[in-house]
Structures are given as structure tokens and as C-alpha cells.
Design a protein around this motif. Sequence first.
Motif, PDB file in Angstrom:
ATOM      1  N   GLN A   1      -1.026  -2.578  -7.213  1.00  0.00           N
ATOM      2  CA  GLN A   1      -1.436  -1.506  -6.296  1.00  0.00           C
ATOM      3  C   GLN A   1      -2.505  -1.997  -5.328  1.00  0.00           C
ATOM      4  OE1 GLN A   1      -1.497   2.381  -6.403  1.00  0.00           O
ATOM      5  NE2 GLN A   1       0.684   2.035  -6.779  1.00  0.00           N
TER       6      GLN A   1
ATOM      7  N   ALA B   1       4.888  -9.381  -0.695  1.00  0.00           N
ATOM      8  CA  ALA B   1       5.042  -7.994  -0.264  1.00  0.00           C
ATOM      9  C   ALA B   1       6.445  -7.778   0.304  1.00  0.00           C
ATOM     10  CB  ALA B   1       4.010  -7.657   0.809  1.00  0.00           C
TER      11      ALA B   1
ATOM     12  N   GLN C   1      -1.063  -4.293  -2.849  1.00  0.00           N
ATOM     13  CA  GLN C   1      -0.316  -3.586  -1.813  1.00  0.00           C
ATOM     14  C   GLN C   1      -1.247  -3.023  -0.752  1.00  0.00           C
ATOM     15  OE1 GLN C   1       2.579  -0.674  -3.260  1.00  0.00           O
ATOM     16  NE2 GLN C   1       3.194  -2.117  -4.865  1.00  0.00           N
TER      17      GLN C   1
END
Lengths: 176, 176
Positions: free
Chosen positions: B119, B67, B122
Amino acid sequence: MSDPSSRNANLARSNASASPLFLREEEVRRGMELLYFGYTRLTKSIDDELSEQGLGRAHHRALYFIAREPDLPVSQLLRLLAITKQSLGRVLTELQQRGLIEASKGKRDRRQKLLRLTQTGQAMEAELFDILRKRLSAAYAGAGQDNVTGFWRVLEGLVPEADRELVSDLGEGRKA
Amino acid sequence: MSDPSSRNANLARSNASASPLFLREEEVRRGMELLYFGYTRLTKSIDDELSEQGLGRAHHRALYFIAREPDLPVSQLLRLLAITKQSLGRVLTELQQRGLIEASKGKRDRRQKLLRLTQTGQAMEAELFDILRKRLSAAYAGAGQDNVTGFWRVLEGLVPEADRELVSDLGEGRKA
DNA sequence: AAGATGGGTCAGACATATTGACGTAAACTG
DNA sequence: CAGTTTACGTCAATATGTCTGACCCATCTT
């Protein structure tokens, strides 16, 4: 970045005094990373010494706290390490078999088993502590006195309320 | 002792500004304990959330760094985590199977596998980060800006020379 | 006497990591 | 181009540290 004259440009950047906005993601991430690297690298530094003696980090943690607080009851050690009885049991058995720790019964409460280091255990712990001490005191010296205080304060704030007294009482046993 | 609430006398004692003698055993031990408790308690705080998703801390560490540095090559992650290829391999496979990360080939160097979050990944990382952020930013706020700087400086000093650049480069990828 | 606490112990399991060897593709270098 | 190095993946076998949950005994507290 590859510029040799400023090889620490990035560290310098992270050194820039904390912005007034405490909660900015970048600052939180920076703190988490430093905490992660600081902790993991420091603990790794004693692995060689430990494995020479056939011990692991779990043994060291127990050894450390017993050194710190002679006649520490098992229940207290359990709280400090935040592991289960089973896990601790194995570690303590091994330390005892190697003659590094010894136990006695509590005077007030005879159910208690009070742990302390043997002479050998003290020597072992001192040797390990010395490695850690060198690194941590170098970091203290490099940062300066005021920063050491800051280091402590932030870390104290990270300890959950429930554990604070436990932590702050460490070392008391030797003064009394 | 700028803490007016002084909710804990013992913590207050450990808060006493660092003595001029940096290398005193008591101060080193205090630092080691705070580092230990700060780190372990902080990391424990996300265990519940993680295990709900069937993940462990190893997964989180990978997730975190991916990340932090999108399109991170495997080799870089290996250096950050300081574990073996095998260990990391399993973790990455599992993260990929759960659809949390995805990979692409390096443009300049097609041997490289660049890792980034999907996605879903995240969202997962953000949720975990949020727990950590709350605790760490509370500790920052409680300690005050100057102390946060001190916290960083001491920790930086704890990172071995060899790893410093690695650490300080984190987060660069997002700015560039 | 009853219940709580301190400590020990069993079986079984999981998570995380290790070593060492081997393979493939792509990059670098003479 | 040939040879070497690098980046990544993968095999098997193993070690460590941890967990849950059950159960036991001794002792302290009420």
C-alpha cells in the motif's frame, strides 16, 4: 501473444492513434516506457565503441556537444550537461590528455575557455555519431516523415521552458 | 507551424516539418538532442521528491515497473532494467526494508519471486507518477494527438528487435 | 575600487553500476 | 531417477559519474 503471425500485436496496439483523452494513465505510461527504452537502448549502443577507447558516456556527451558547437565555452557546456564544474572538469581534462579536444581563449572575453575538437577528436566523434545515426535514421525511416515531426514536437514540449533556448540554439554556430 | 503563440522562434525552426531526406545529419542531431534533453529533464524532475524519501532513480525505475506489472518476476525486471543481479539485488532489498514492495512465490514455478507494491509503495509510486504525468501529458497536449502517435512510432523504432516484445507486453498483467 | 562572472581545484562522499565466483532450490529432460 | 538448466541470492572488489562546499585566480562590468 505467442501467435507468430501477430508477434507485434502489442506494438500495433500501442501504435493505435492516440485516443482523444490525452491524459489517460495508460498513454502516459506507454510514453514514459518508450522514452525510457528508446533513450537507454540508444545510448547503450555506443558503449562498446566507447570503452574500447577507454571513454565513458560522460566523455561522449561532452564530445558530442563540442562537435555540435565548435568553440563552445565551458559555461555553456555546463548548462547543457547540467552537471557541476567538478564533474565536467575531470571529463575535460581526460579528453584533453587524450588529444581529443583543445581549448583557446575567448576573444571578446578572455576569461572564457572555448572548446573544440582536434582532428583526432573529430574522427572519434564521427565514428560514434555514425552508430547513433544509423539507428536513429532507421527509426525515422520506419516511422515516416510525419511521425518524425511528431516525435520532435512532443520532445520539445518536455524540455523545461528555461532550457529551450539553449537547446534550440545548438548547431547555430556552424551556420554563422 | 500550427503553433500560433510561436513563443520561440528557434523552436519553431526545429519544428519545421522533416525534410524528405531522412538521413541528413542535422535532423539526426536534432533528434538526438531532443531525446537527450527530453529524457534527462523529465527524469530530473522527480529527483527532489525521491531524495526526500532517501531513494534514487534506480529505486524509482524498479518501483515503476513493479507498479506497472504487479507480480513481476525478478528475472523479468532484470531484463527490463538491463542491469546485473547484484545491482538490482541491492535496490530490491532497500525497497523491501522500507516496506515499499513485497514478494511472493510463483504458483506455477516456485523458484520465482513475484514482486508487487505494498500500500505504501503504491502511494509512493503514485506520487512520483503524478509529477511525470503532469509533464508528459502537458507535452502531449501541446503537441496534439497526431504528434503523440509520431512520438511513439519513432521511439518504438529505436527499441532493438530483441526488446520489443518485452516492452509491448508491459501493462498486460493488469488487464488479464 | 567593488562586485560579478568564467574557470579551476581541493577533499570527501554517495549512488549506481560492474565482474566473477559460488550456493541453493526447483524445474525440466533424457 | 540422474543430470542439467533456470531463478534467485550473495560474496568481494572495483569503476564511474556524480555531488557538496570551500577556496582560488583572472577578467569583465559598474
